[in-house]
Enzyme design. Structure first.
Site, PDB file in Angstrom:
ATOM      1  N   SER A 173       0.836  -1.196   0.000  1.00  0.00           N
ATOM      2  CA  SER A 173       0.000   0.000   0.000  1.00  0.00           C
ATOM      3  C   SER A 173       0.874   1.249   0.000  1.00  0.00           C
ATOM      4  O   SER A 173       1.717   1.429  -0.873  1.00  0.00           O
ATOM      5  CB  SER A 173      -0.968  -0.048   1.194  1.00  0.00           C
ATOM      6  OG  SER A 173      -1.848   1.037   1.207  1.00  0.00           O
ATOM      7  N   ASP A 213      -8.550  -4.853  -6.042  1.00  0.00           N
ATOM      8  CA  ASP A 213      -8.017  -3.979  -4.992  1.00  0.00           C
ATOM      9  C   ASP A 213      -8.069  -2.524  -5.453  1.00  0.00           C
ATOM     10  O   ASP A 213      -7.629  -2.182  -6.554  1.00  0.00           O
ATOM     11  CB  ASP A 213      -6.578  -4.385  -4.681  1.00  0.00           C
ATOM     12  CG  ASP A 213      -6.038  -3.696  -3.432  1.00  0.00           C
ATOM     13  OD1 ASP A 213      -6.724  -2.802  -2.897  1.00  0.00           O
ATOM     14  OD2 ASP A 213      -4.942  -4.054  -2.982  1.00  0.00           O
TER      15      ASP A 213
END
Length: 618
Positions: free
Chosen positions: A443, A495
């Protein structure tokens, strides 16, 4: 639908937002009216007491007042159901009804105060009657208080500053006056958003980096919403419509062709090797999150395994590891990576804006020095994420246009300074000089790891980076091309983070405006259908889309009505402030991309390598 204008200012609520609140209030008011009527009819004979006449009068007047309020709220609900988001004409009487409804709060407030005063005088009547009247007084005050809270919520601080141009916009002003007006509006909007961010992140601190992050975040939100006149429910309805629209398009299309040309034997072997490396190094990216992620992944045994590290004193062997604030985390790191304490060079959980936790370890299995950077896990990290403007990097490489996401580049520069200036990497390679450098992260940590690898590339030519779900809006196109030789990004399924960028958010906003402008259904039906679809599924509604017949790429009258007339985008160009080529240029994800998708319900995965043309659509 633009926000309603009441008392000469705009509010963050539209005339078609009152269906559900109105029905809820009607439900409560009708129940309350039935309860008071039952109390009066059943106990009317017990009001022949001192003060009973006053209480009887109180109940009768309250029933009449409630009946008037019920009729008014019913009219508000009926009018709010009319029209569509872009067609408020059938709801033009809403403002008058709201003025009437608000005016009824004055006698309701007065009567609730009188009821409280009469009860406080100690009326000598039947206790059941007194308790019933006390309940009605309490309910009155609860409804009044909830109404005040609702007014505070829908209050728009900029409502009194927004110019209410009827149709011509600000064209009647000369260019200088228009420029001053729009500059003042932009400054006011940025100030309001900065205040909101500071309130939400009041415990973060007040250093220079934090103040800079507050300003960057406020400018981002201000720019994003500056050229539209939408209320929150419009955005919710637009997202519901978009979800069903995309599912409808997907259902009508054939199966996706993931790889147009089968990879050759060498490419397939390379892809398999990279997948094996991703599987191995993902454990380091997960370990960088410390004990919270470990406990989340091991809910039944995690606390028992790592809980002792927080309770007992620091173990002597931990002193051999450099770093700070890692007592509670070190046990989870050992369990996640399978390494021993002597394999760790540095572990830091120092967490501030633009300053990320990271760890440095020796991975003897792969013969590598691993630097793992933690992803988003705190308010400080969120502020780093939201500092989304572009920043030019000074790199020792022959690449033009070296620009990147400001917040993530600042975080990467912090880790770079710790690794190089504090001698952490030198210490690691003095122990294992033949090892290669590998940088990993997930991330936000993936973005920082990719930029860190680019910064260290000149000093460590063999550096490799594995970025798990990196943010899409990270690198300029030239840096993206440069990073493909030593960075691998892994994207799993749908995602959202690898698809998240300022340009994609701007595209989402345009799609929301377009789908709202095309829809001919009232908002309450859109929201009801959207909630049902999200919870229980079913067949998506067949809404018009850009792929249907007709030229829908031209601006629509309904879409234009959702653009604010006082914005720079409306007044001078069709571009949004977020499409500024200097502050918010298009940014790309790092390196080669491996996209994993789950195949069917078996839980197995298939993968594809994604290059520039297809990664732009991620």
């Amino acid at each position: 639908m633009p926000g309603m204008v009441l008392f000469g200012r705009r509010w963050a609520i539209a005339s078609d937002d009152l269906v559900f609140p109105g029905i809820f209030e009607l439900f409560l008011r009708v129940l309350w009216w039935i309860g008071i009527l039952s109390l009066y009819l059943l106990h009317r004979g017990k009001l022949d007491c001192a003060g009973g006449v006053l209480l009887s009068s109180y109940l009768i007047v309250l029933m009449v007042l409630l009946a008037v309020i019920i009729c008014t709220v019913s009219a508000i609900v009926c009018v709010s159901m009319k029209g569509t988001i872009c067609n408020p004409g059938p709801r033009k009487s809403m403002s008058k009804l709201l003025y009437v409804r608000l005016a009824l709060f004055l006698p309701e407030l007065v009567w609730a105060s009188l009821g409280a005063a009469w009860i406080a005088d100690g009326v000598q009547c039947d206790q059941a009657v007194v308790k019933g009247i006390i309940a009605t007084v309490v309910v009155s005050w609860v409804i009044i208080a909830s109404t005040v809270v609702t007014i505070i919520i829908v209050f728009d601080p900029l409502g009194g500053k927004t110019p209410l141009y009827p149709s011509a916009g600000p064209g009647h002003l000369d260019s200088h006056e228009s420029s001053q007006l729009l500059s003042g509006l932009k400054t006011a909007a940025t100030g309001v958003w900065e205040t909101r961010v500071k309130v939400l992140c009041c415990c973060v601190g007040n250093d220079d980096h934090t103040r800079a992050a507050f300003s960057s975040t406020a400018e981002l939100f201000s720019a994003y919403f500056s050229d539209t006149d939408l209320v929150p429910s419009d955005i919710a309805a637009g997202l519901a419509l978009l979800h069903q629209q995309q599912d409808n398009i997907r259902n009508n299309q054939g199966p996706d062709q993931v790889i147009s040309h089968p990879p050759g034997p060498s490419q397939e072997a390379d892809l398999d090797a990279e997948l094996e490396n991703c599987h191995h190094y993902m454990q380091f990216a997960a370990a960088a999150y410390g004990w919270p992620l470990y406990v989340y992944r091991n809910p039944f045994t995690g606390l028992c395994r790592v809980g002792g590290d927080c309770c007992r004193n620091r173990a002597p062997e931990y002193d051999l590891v450099g770093g700070d604030q890692f007592n509670c985390h070190f046990g989870s790191i050992l369990h996640t990576t399978g390494l021993h304490y002597r394999d760790f060079i540095h572990v830091s959980f120092h967490d501030k804006v633009y300053e990320l936790p990271f760890l440095v370890a020796l991975d003897h299995r792969k013969e590598s020095v691993v630097v793992a950077v933690r992803g988003t896990m705190s308010l400080q990290d969120i502020l780093t994420d939201l500092s989304a403007e572009s920043e030019t990097l000074v790199l020792e490489c022959e690449v033009q246009d070296c620009s990147a996401h400001k917040g993530i580049s600042q975080a990467a520069r912090y880790v770079y300074g710790r690794l190089v200036n504090h001698g952490i990497l030198s210490q690691a390679f003095s122990i294992a000089p033949e090892y290669r450098l590998v940088i990993v992260g997930h991330s936000l940590g993936a973005g920082a790891a990719a930029l860190l690898a680019i910064m260290l590339r000149n000093s460590y030519p063999q550096v490799r980076c594995y970025a798990f779900s990196p943010p899409r809006g990270l690198l300029s196109k030239s840096l993206y091309e440069y990073s493909k030789s030593f960075i691998v990004s892994l994207v799993l399924g749908k995602d959202v983070i690898p698809r998240l960028s300022v340009t994609n958010l701007e595209d989402l906003k345009k799609r929301i405006l377009r789908v709202i402008a095309h829809c001919n259904k009232p908002k309450y039906r859109i929201l009801l259908r959207g909630c049902w679809y999200e919870l229980f599924g079913g067949s998506p509604e067949n809404f018009p889309t850009e792929l249907d017949g007709g030229d829908l790429m031209q601006p629509l009258l309904g879409e234009q009505s959702l653009r604010t007339h006082g914005s720079p985008a409306y007044s001078f160009s069709s571009d949004s402030p977020l499409e500024s080529p200097t502050k918010y240029p298009p940014l790309y994800p790092p390196g080669r991309i491996i996209h994993l998708e789950e195949e069917g319900s078996s839980g197995s995965f298939f993968f594809s390598q994604v290059f520039l043309l297809s990664c732009c659509s991620l």
